[in-house]
Design an enzyme around this catalytic site. Structure first.
Site, PDB file in Angstrom:
ATOM      1  N   HIS A  66       0.821  -1.209   0.000  1.00 32.16           N
ATOM      2  CA  HIS A  66       0.000   0.000   0.000  1.00 32.16           C
ATOM      3  C   HIS A  66       0.856   1.261   0.000  1.00 32.16           C
ATOM      4  CE1 HIS A  66      -3.471  -2.482   0.813  1.00 32.16           C
ATOM      5  NE2 HIS A  66      -2.868  -3.000   1.867  1.00 32.16           N
ATOM      6  N   HIS A  92       5.153   6.254   7.224  1.00 33.18           N
ATOM      7  CA  HIS A  92       4.830   5.853   5.854  1.00 33.18           C
ATOM      8  C   HIS A  92       4.296   7.074   5.115  1.00 33.18           C
ATOM      9  CE1 HIS A  92       1.048   5.417   8.125  1.00 33.18           C
ATOM     10  NE2 HIS A  92       0.541   5.965   7.034  1.00 33.18           N
ATOM     11  N   HIS A  94       1.833   8.868   1.786  1.00 28.73           N
ATOM     12  CA  HIS A  94       0.681   8.811   0.877  1.00 28.73           C
ATOM     13  C   HIS A  94       0.980   9.745  -0.280  1.00 28.73           C
ATOM     14  CE1 HIS A  94      -1.944   6.729   3.853  1.00 28.73           C
ATOM     15  NE2 HIS A  94      -1.153   7.360   4.712  1.00 28.73           N
ATOM     16  N   HIS A 119       3.137  10.222   7.476  1.00 32.77           N
ATOM     17  CA  HIS A 119       2.493   9.908   8.758  1.00 32.77           C
ATOM     18  C   HIS A 119       3.473   9.197   9.671  1.00 32.77           C
ATOM     19  CE1 HIS A 119      -1.734   9.895   6.733  1.00 32.77           C
ATOM     20  NE2 HIS A 119      -1.340  11.103   7.076  1.00 32.77           N
ATOM     21  N   THR A 201      -6.648   5.895   8.455  1.00 32.04           N
ATOM     22  CA  THR A 201      -7.192   6.236   7.131  1.00 32.04           C
ATOM     23  C   THR A 201      -7.296   5.017   6.221  1.00 32.04           C
ATOM     24  OG1 THR A 201      -5.027   6.756   6.174  1.00 32.04           O
ATOM     25  CG2 THR A 201      -6.195   8.554   7.301  1.00 32.04           C
ATOM     26  N   THR A 202      -6.985   3.847   6.755  1.00 32.27           N
ATOM     27  CA  THR A 202      -7.149   2.599   5.994  1.00 32.27           C
ATOM     28  C   THR A 202      -7.893   1.615   6.891  1.00 32.27           C
ATOM     29  OG1 THR A 202      -5.188   1.466   6.847  1.00 32.27           O
ATOM     30  CG2 THR A 202      -4.858   2.959   4.974  1.00 32.27           C
TER      31      THR A 202
END
Ligand code: SG4
Ligand code: ZN
Length: 260
Positions: A66, A92, A94, A119, A201-202
């Protein structure tokens, strides 16, 4: 657990709540930070970031299918305005990138999406482990920062991470980073932030995350951003891009800021 995606796949974003009920809840993340509705709270102190700037040791970095995720040492800690201490676990990113000018931050500011969002995931130090904290109502805190493009300079604090992306092209691949200075990978000024109560958020979208979104951005060169957006593949062997969730309703929540 069911495999999830952001689009066209096993479990696309609109269907997350079918398998993960919390994703349909009322305090979801990310959100649009609407500046004229943010409440200035002058009693909010700056975040204290301990051990972020100690560039020592080995950090494993994985393509988890992801995003790219770096494991962080528990010596990295964040203390919030009310004195709660959180232990860092991983960071990680985005990003967007599906076509060259597509931004991929998760939070937006007055509707504007930034290029990348980092994040740093932490858990409350009153719990003995992340595993315990992740199910507690006051378990998690994420420090978020936007990354924008600086056309004039490469960010050398990102050189190692970005050059190593080539070694983790496929999901599940792991590599090692050495002597990172996490503080320098964040914006120069970390004093000003927005804060609100939200979620992961996942999936599973757990609603136990205290969010701190920094007002100032960090910067990467255009070439560095391109490498971030084009180096990794997902489980379908496609370029790992557009790994961000759409903004969620604010509902009854109030976003606070420690700056005017
Ligand atoms: C990313 O997919 C991370 O790689 C996940 O970390 C993380 O899940 C997920 O984002 C949600 O975190 O800060 N964006 S977020 O709200 O931290 C968790 C792992 O899969 C549970 C370990
Ligand atoms: Zn994230």
């Amino acid at each position: 657990e069911p495999e999830w995606t952001y689009s066209e796949g096993a479990l696309e974003e609109e269907s997350w709540p079918l398998e993960y009920p919390a994703c349909g809840g009322h305090r979801q993340s990310p959100i649009n930070l609407q500046r004229k509705k943010v409440q200035y709270n002058p009693s909010l102190q700056v975040l204290e970031l301990k051990g972020y700037d100690t560039p020592t040791g080995e950090f494993s970095m994985i393509n988890n299918g992801h995003t790219v995720q770096v494991s962080l040492p528990p010596t990295m800690r964040m203390t919030t305005s009310d004195g709660t201490e959180y232990i860092a676990l991983q960071m990680h990113y985005h990003w967007g990138g599906a076509s060259s000018e597509v931004s991929g931050s998760e939070h937006t500011v007055d509707g504007i999406r930034r290029v990348i969002e980092v994040h740093v995931v932490h858990y409350n130090s009153k719990y003995e482990s992340y595993d315990v904290a992740k199910d507690a109502s006051d378990g998690l805190a994420v420090l978020a920062a936007f990354i924008e493009i600086n056309d004039y300079a490469e960010n050398t604090y990102y050189s190692q991470l970005i050059s190593q992306l080539a070694n983790i092209r496929y999901p599940g691949q792991v590599t090692t980073l050495r002597d990172l200075n996490i503080r320098e990978m964040l914006p120069e000024n970390v004093d000003h932030y927005y804060t609100y109560q939200g979620s992961l958020t996942t999936p599973p979208c757990s609603e136990n995350v205290l969010w701190f979104v920094l007002a100032n951005s960090a910067f990467l060169s255009r070439a560095q951003v391109w490498k971030m957006e084009n180096s990794l593949l997902n489980h379908l062997n496609e370029t790992l891009q557009n790994g961000y969730r759409s903004t969620q309703p604010l509902n009854q929540r109030v976003v606070e800021a420690n700056f005017l």
